[in-house]
Design a protein around this motif. Structure first.
Motif, PDB file in Angstrom:
ATOM      1  N   ALA B  87      -8.600  -1.455   0.780  1.00 50.03           N
ATOM      2  CA  ALA B  87      -8.416  -1.170  -0.594  1.00 50.03           C
ATOM      3  C   ALA B  87      -7.102  -2.011  -0.869  1.00 50.03           C
ATOM      4  O   ALA B  87      -6.084  -1.866  -0.047  1.00 50.03           O
ATOM      5  CB  ALA B  87      -7.967   0.246  -1.052  1.00 50.03           C
ATOM      6  N   VAL B  88      -6.923  -2.580  -2.027  1.00 56.36           N
ATOM      7  CA  VAL B  88      -5.754  -3.363  -2.464  1.00 56.36           C
ATOM      8  C   VAL B  88      -5.110  -2.439  -3.293  1.00 56.36           C
ATOM      9  O   VAL B  88      -5.957  -2.436  -4.483  1.00 56.36           O
ATOM     10  CB  VAL B  88      -6.007  -4.837  -2.695  1.00 56.36           C
ATOM     11  CG1 VAL B  88      -4.597  -5.401  -3.183  1.00 56.36           C
ATOM     12  CG2 VAL B  88      -6.536  -5.675  -1.615  1.00 56.36           C
ATOM     13  N   ALA B  89      -4.147  -1.608  -3.336  1.00 53.94           N
ATOM     14  CA  ALA B  89      -3.702  -0.664  -4.173  1.00 53.94           C
ATOM     15  C   ALA B  89      -2.327  -0.371  -3.760  1.00 53.94           C
ATOM     16  O   ALA B  89      -1.670  -0.704  -2.905  1.00 53.94           O
ATOM     17  CB  ALA B  89      -4.565   0.643  -4.073  1.00 53.94           C
ATOM     18  N   GLY B  90      -1.597   0.262  -4.849  1.00 52.24           N
ATOM     19  CA  GLY B  90      -0.107   0.730  -4.585  1.00 52.24           C
ATOM     20  C   GLY B  90       0.378   0.911  -5.899  1.00 52.24           C
ATOM     21  O   GLY B  90      -0.293   1.371  -6.751  1.00 52.24           O
TER      22      GLY B  90
END
Lengths: 170, 106
Positions: B87-90
């Motif tokens: 996942a690309v998250a933050g």
């Protein structure tokens, strides 16, 4: 870890930086996110792809699952990779948070952060994030439309209060 | 039954650097167990100790996110392609789930 490779620099065209900043300002106060694709192995960001923040939040971002798959497949088909993965912080500094660092799953990408907390200030910083470890790197902004040799180096120190501008003079 | 599995760079240490591996199984869970027999540790990066998919990993069967197909119980057929993407998250503060997964990052 291959520290030698990681202690690099992000070289990026002024026009792409402007497009990323415009995206971040447009989505403010929500966080904005996206990628800049480039040819595999080139370390050169060339194709800006603004993406949706599926979280639509002022304090969190996440790529939309289906858009993510579509964009990554398209990059694969074009022999590209995500050279830059960016997102904005809208009330705090452009430095990876604990969740940014722990979730980061593309160790070969430059993680670019921008902050839109001050509408008058351009705050752009770049990092490598490997196994949760954050290493800042300088951002070298190239104005290719004027003169490819007229390069400004923006070196952001570890202290967010210190910003050094260097002109290469070449 | 051959299923093609696309491996992201961060997990290629488990596959000897291979970008694509093949496996078999009637469900995603079976497939991950089959892969783990040859690529030890891979399953543990995708599945929590409680037996669910990690929050911050995206798994697709063909063009569908498995979260909408039944997660680990998703049925697989010969010729399917499974794609794994971290996942690309933050974000500035994260949230409880981010803190909860700090011990088990993908």
């Amino acid at each position: 870890m291959a520290q030698g490779r990681l202690l690099g620099v992000l070289t990026i065209d002024r026009a792409i930086v402007d497009a990323i900043l415009a995206h971040a300002r447009r989505d403010h106060p929500d966080e904005a996110c996206g990628v800049v694709a480039g040819p595999v192995g080139s370390d050169t960001p060339v194709r800006h792809i603004p993406m949706q923040n599926a979280a639509r939040s002022m304090t969190f971002y996440e790529f939309d699952s289906m858009e993510y798959l579509k964009v990554w497949r398209e990059m694969d088909d074009r022999d590209e990779e995500a050279v830059v993965i960016y997102h904005s912080h809208t009330a705090t500094e452009a430095y990876p948070s604990r969740s940014d660092a722990s979730i980061a799953g593309w160790p070969e990408a430059h993680y670019l952060l921008v902050s839109t907390r001050d509408p008058a200030v351009e705050e752009i910083r770049s990092f490598r994030i490997v196994d949760g470890a954050v290493t800042e790197e300088p951002v070298r902004i190239v104005d290719a439309t004027v003169d490819p040799h007229a390069v400004q180096t923006y070196m952001f120190g570890q202290s967010p209060a210190t910003v050094d501008y260097e002109c290469s003079g070449r | 039954m051959a299923i093609e599995v696309r491996i992201p760079t961060i997990l290629r240490s488990y596959t000897g650097g291979a970008k694509v591996v093949e496996g078999s199984g009637d469900t995603l869970s079976d497939l991950l167990s089959d892969l783990d027999a040859r690529h030890s540790g891979l399953r543990g990066r995708l599945v929590t100790e409680e037996g669910g998919l990690h929050r911050f990993v995206n798994v697709y069967v063909n063009d569908e996110d498995v979260r909408f197909l039944g997660a680990l119980d998703t049925k697989l057929s010969d010729g399917d392609t499974v794609t794994i993407l971290p996942a690309v998250a933050g974000g500035a503060f994260g949230f409880a789930a981010a803190a909860a997964m700090l011990g088990n990052p993908l």
